[in-house]
Design a protein around this motif. Structure first.
Motif, PDB file in Angstrom:
ATOM      1  N   ILE A   4       0.859  -1.191   0.000  1.00 29.25           N
ATOM      2  CA  ILE A   4       0.000   0.000   0.000  1.00 29.25           C
ATOM      3  C   ILE A   4       0.895   1.241   0.000  1.00 29.25           C
ATOM      4  N   TYR A   5       0.415   2.312  -0.614  1.00 30.43           N
ATOM      5  CA  TYR A   5       1.126   3.590  -0.597  1.00 30.43           C
ATOM      6  C   TYR A   5       0.172   4.633  -0.010  1.00 30.43           C
ATOM      7  N   PRO A   6       0.311   4.910   1.302  1.00 26.37           N
ATOM      8  CA  PRO A   6      -0.592   5.854   1.955  1.00 26.37           C
ATOM      9  C   PRO A   6      -0.085   7.286   1.871  1.00 26.37           C
ATOM     10  N   GLY A   7      -1.010   8.234   1.884  1.00 25.69           N
ATOM     11  CA  GLY A   7      -0.604   9.639   1.899  1.00 25.69           C
ATOM     12  C   GLY A   7      -1.809  10.539   1.895  1.00 25.69           C
ATOM     13  N   SER A   8      -1.533  11.853   1.845  1.00 23.42           N
ATOM     14  CA  SER A   8      -2.617  12.827   1.779  1.00 23.42           C
ATOM     15  C   SER A   8      -3.007  13.093   0.324  1.00 23.42           C
ATOM     16  N   PHE A   9      -1.999  13.124  -0.553  1.00 24.50           N
ATOM     17  CA  PHE A   9      -2.224  13.345  -1.992  1.00 24.50           C
ATOM     18  C   PHE A   9      -3.144  14.545  -2.228  1.00 24.50           C
ATOM     19  N   ASP A  10      -2.746  15.690  -1.649  1.00 27.04           N
ATOM     20  CA  ASP A  10      -3.596  16.896  -1.679  1.00 27.04           C
ATOM     21  C   ASP A  10      -2.940  18.019  -2.477  1.00 27.04           C
ATOM     22  N   GLY A  15       5.956  13.821  -8.232  1.00 30.22           N
ATOM     23  CA  GLY A  15       6.772  13.050  -7.280  1.00 30.22           C
ATOM     24  C   GLY A  15       6.025  11.808  -6.808  1.00 30.22           C
ATOM     25  N   HIS A  16       4.754  11.983  -6.432  1.00 32.63           N
ATOM     26  CA  HIS A  16       3.931  10.825  -6.035  1.00 32.63           C
ATOM     27  C   HIS A  16       3.795   9.841  -7.198  1.00 32.63           C
ATOM     28  N   LEU A  17       3.524  10.401  -8.379  1.00 29.46           N
ATOM     29  CA  LEU A  17       3.291   9.556  -9.553  1.00 29.46           C
ATOM     30  C   LEU A  17       4.512   8.670  -9.837  1.00 29.46           C
ATOM     31  N   ALA A  39      -7.164  16.797  10.496  1.00 29.54           N
ATOM     32  CA  ALA A  39      -6.278  17.723  11.213  1.00 29.54           C
ATOM     33  C   ALA A  39      -5.398  18.488  10.235  1.00 29.54           C
ATOM     34  N   LYS A  40      -5.186  17.911   9.043  1.00 29.62           N
ATOM     35  CA  LYS A  40      -4.295  18.542   8.063  1.00 29.62           C
ATOM     36  C   LYS A  40      -4.958  19.651   7.240  1.00 29.62           C
ATOM     37  N   LYS A  41      -6.266  19.856   7.424  1.00 30.19           N
ATOM     38  CA  LYS A  41      -6.986  20.880   6.651  1.00 30.19           C
ATOM     39  C   LYS A  41      -6.693  20.831   5.155  1.00 30.19           C
ATOM     40  N   ILE A  85       4.632   1.491   1.423  1.00 31.24           N
ATOM     41  CA  ILE A  85       5.605   2.279   0.648  1.00 31.24           C
ATOM     42  C   ILE A  85       5.564   3.727   1.113  1.00 31.24           C
ATOM     43  N   ARG A  86       6.729   4.324   1.299  1.00 34.11           N
ATOM     44  CA  ARG A  86       6.805   5.762   1.562  1.00 34.11           C
ATOM     45  C   ARG A  86       7.944   6.335   0.712  1.00 34.11           C
ATOM     46  N   GLY A  87       7.834   7.616   0.399  1.00 33.59           N
ATOM     47  CA  GLY A  87       8.878   8.271  -0.383  1.00 33.59           C
ATOM     48  C   GLY A  87       9.707   9.162   0.522  1.00 33.59           C
ATOM     49  N   ILE A  88      10.996   9.247   0.217  1.00 34.64           N
ATOM     50  CA  ILE A  88      11.891  10.114   1.012  1.00 34.64           C
ATOM     51  C   ILE A  88      12.549  11.120   0.078  1.00 34.64           C
ATOM     52  N   ARG A  89      12.416  12.403   0.398  1.00 33.11           N
ATOM     53  CA  ARG A  89      13.066  13.433  -0.404  1.00 33.11           C
ATOM     54  C   ARG A  89      14.359  13.899   0.231  1.00 33.11           C
ATOM     55  N   ALA A  90      14.312  14.293   1.491  1.00 42.78           N
ATOM     56  CA  ALA A  90      15.498  14.860   2.138  1.00 42.78           C
ATOM     57  C   ALA A  90      15.503  14.449   3.602  1.00 42.78           C
ATOM     58  N   TYR A  96      10.595  12.471  10.086  1.00 45.87           N
ATOM     59  CA  TYR A  96       9.169  12.206  10.237  1.00 45.87           C
ATOM     60  C   TYR A  96       8.869  10.740   9.933  1.00 45.87           C
ATOM     61  N   GLU A  97       9.456  10.253   8.847  1.00 45.13           N
ATOM     62  CA  GLU A  97       9.190   8.868   8.421  1.00 45.13           C
ATOM     63  C   GLU A  97       9.731   7.865   9.434  1.00 45.13           C
ATOM     64  N   LEU A  98      10.870   8.194  10.035  1.00 44.07           N
ATOM     65  CA  LEU A  98      11.470   7.322  11.048  1.00 44.07           C
ATOM     66  C   LEU A  98      10.488   7.134  12.203  1.00 44.07           C
ATOM     67  N   GLU A 121      15.034  15.037  -9.798  1.00 49.19           N
ATOM     68  CA  GLU A 121      14.216  16.098 -10.415  1.00 49.19           C
ATOM     69  C   GLU A 121      12.909  16.362  -9.659  1.00 49.19           C
ATOM     70  N   TYR A 122      12.553  15.443  -8.750  1.00 44.81           N
ATOM     71  CA  TYR A 122      11.318  15.639  -7.986  1.00 44.81           C
ATOM     72  C   TYR A 122      11.583  15.896  -6.509  1.00 44.81           C
ATOM     73  N   SER A 123      12.850  16.003  -6.133  1.00 46.01           N
ATOM     74  CA  SER A 123      13.156  16.043  -4.698  1.00 46.01           C
ATOM     75  C   SER A 123      12.726  17.366  -4.051  1.00 46.01           C
ATOM     76  N   PHE A 124      12.414  18.361  -4.863  1.00 42.46           N
ATOM     77  CA  PHE A 124      11.947  19.654  -4.337  1.00 42.46           C
ATOM     78  C   PHE A 124      10.422  19.709  -4.304  1.00 42.46           C
ATOM     79  N   LEU A 125       9.807  18.686  -4.860  1.00 45.36           N
ATOM     80  CA  LEU A 125       8.376  18.770  -5.162  1.00 45.36           C
ATOM     81  C   LEU A 125       7.481  18.290  -4.031  1.00 45.36           C
ATOM     82  N   SER A 126       6.485  19.107  -3.686  1.00 44.32           N
ATOM     83  CA  SER A 126       5.506  18.692  -2.681  1.00 44.32           C
ATOM     84  C   SER A 126       4.137  19.209  -3.102  1.00 44.32           C
TER      85      SER A 126
HETATM   86  P1  ADP Z   1       1.637  12.533   4.066  1.00 45.76           P
HETATM   87  O1  ADP Z   1       0.695  13.545   4.615  1.00 45.76           O
HETATM   88  O2  ADP Z   1       1.325  11.130   4.495  1.00 45.76           O
HETATM   89  O3  ADP Z   1       3.095  12.858   4.197  1.00 45.76           O
HETATM   90  P2  ADP Z   1       1.913  13.170   1.234  1.00 45.76           P
HETATM   91  O4  ADP Z   1       0.849  13.094   0.198  1.00 45.76           O
HETATM   92  O5  ADP Z   1       2.514  14.496   1.504  1.00 45.76           O
HETATM   93  O6  ADP Z   1       1.250  12.525   2.512  1.00 45.76           O
HETATM   94  O7  ADP Z   1       3.081  12.165   0.873  1.00 45.76           O
HETATM   95  C1  ADP Z   1       2.885  10.788   0.749  1.00 45.76           C
HETATM   96  C2  ADP Z   1       4.228  10.094   0.610  1.00 45.76           C
HETATM   97  O8  ADP Z   1       4.854  10.492  -0.612  1.00 45.76           O
HETATM   98  C3  ADP Z   1       5.246  10.455   1.711  1.00 45.76           C
HETATM   99  O9  ADP Z   1       6.025   9.303   1.990  1.00 45.76           O
HETATM  100  C4  ADP Z   1       6.090  11.518   1.080  1.00 45.76           C
HETATM  101  O10 ADP Z   1       7.381  11.565   1.642  1.00 45.76           O
HETATM  102  C5  ADP Z   1       6.128  11.027  -0.371  1.00 45.76           C
HETATM  103  N1  ADP Z   1       6.395  12.114  -1.311  1.00 45.76           N
HETATM  104  C6  ADP Z   1       5.795  13.324  -1.376  1.00 45.76           C
HETATM  105  N2  ADP Z   1       6.308  14.061  -2.374  1.00 45.76           N
HETATM  106  C7  ADP Z   1       7.264  13.293  -2.967  1.00 45.76           C
HETATM  107  C8  ADP Z   1       8.193  13.505  -4.046  1.00 45.76           C
HETATM  108  N3  ADP Z   1       8.255  14.652  -4.701  1.00 45.76           N
HETATM  109  N4  ADP Z   1       9.025  12.493  -4.373  1.00 45.76           N
HETATM  110  C9  ADP Z   1       8.995  11.327  -3.664  1.00 45.76           C
HETATM  111  N5  ADP Z   1       8.167  11.085  -2.642  1.00 45.76           N
HETATM  112  C10 ADP Z   1       7.314  12.042  -2.284  1.00 45.76           C
END
Ligand code: ADP
Length: 158
Positions: A4-10, A15-17, A39-41, A85-90, A96-98, A121-126
């Motif tokens: 599973i890949y959980p997140g807010s996706f807001d 980067g998520h894709l 809580a995240k509004k 699955i979680r993604g790590i940028r920096a 937080y992930e730890l 190329e996506y490490s700055f992206l949120s």
């Molecule tokens: P959450 O509120 O759970 O952090 P996000 O939608 O912000 O939800 O992120 C979901 C996951 O995707 C997290 O593990 C986050 O670190 C990762 N993520 C977000 N943006 C990127 C990106 N640009 N590249 C790789 N991973 C990312």
């Protein structure tokens, strides 16, 4: 194996894709799950976020999109998934992930969290960066796919 890949996706970004595409290559099945956390509004409703994810990852045959309240590990168990699955940028993400994955380990030690590093190329992206740029009508072409850019514009400027 199912992940599973959980997140807010807001909203979903490039980067998520990228993480979704890469995780879908590693596992037989991937469930992308919008975790409901008011809580995240969030800017978009849960339904809108699910819809946007479906529009964007619809062509990937082994990926499904769902929404869930409550704990990530409970959702994983319900789905019969053994990997989160979680993604790590920096370093900032790492701290937080730890914390999150250690808590998840204590709650469910049969479930592993697997981290995929963001492509440079996506490490700055949120999602927040995309929302800020969209709020000032900036060009979103490096941030989100076209369909999502349109949704941001509608939400913020109409
Ligand atoms: P959450 O509120 O759970 O952090 P996000 O939608 O912000 O939800 O992120 C979901 C996951 O995707 C997290 O593990 C986050 O670190 C990762 N993520 C977000 N943006 C990127 C990106 N640009 N590249 C790789 N991973 C990312």
């Amino acid at each position: 194996m199912k992940a599973i890949y959980p997140g807010s996706f807001d909203p979903i970004t490039y980067g998520h894709l990228d993480i979704i595409r890469r995780a879908a290559m590693l596992y037989d099945e991937l469930v992308v799950v919008v975790l409901i956390n008011d809580a995240k509004k969030p800017l978009f409703t849960v339904e809108e976020r699910v819809e946007m994810l479906k529009e964007t990852v619809g062509e990937l045959p082994n990926v499904t999109v769902k929404a869930s309240p409550g704990l990530t590990v409970n959702f994983a168990r319900k789905e019969g998934a053994s990997v989160i699955i979680r993604g790590i940028r920096a370093v900032m993400d790492y701290e937080y992930e730890l914390q999150q994955s250690t808590i998840n380990m204590m709650l469910a030690d049969e479930i592993e969290t697997v981290f995929l590093l963001a492509r440079p190329e996506y490490s700055f992206l949120s999602s927040s960066a995309a929302k800020t740029v969209a709020s000032y009508k900036g060009d979103l072409k490096h941030f989100v796919p076209n369909n999502i850019a349109k949704r941001l514009e509608e939400k913020l400027h109409k």
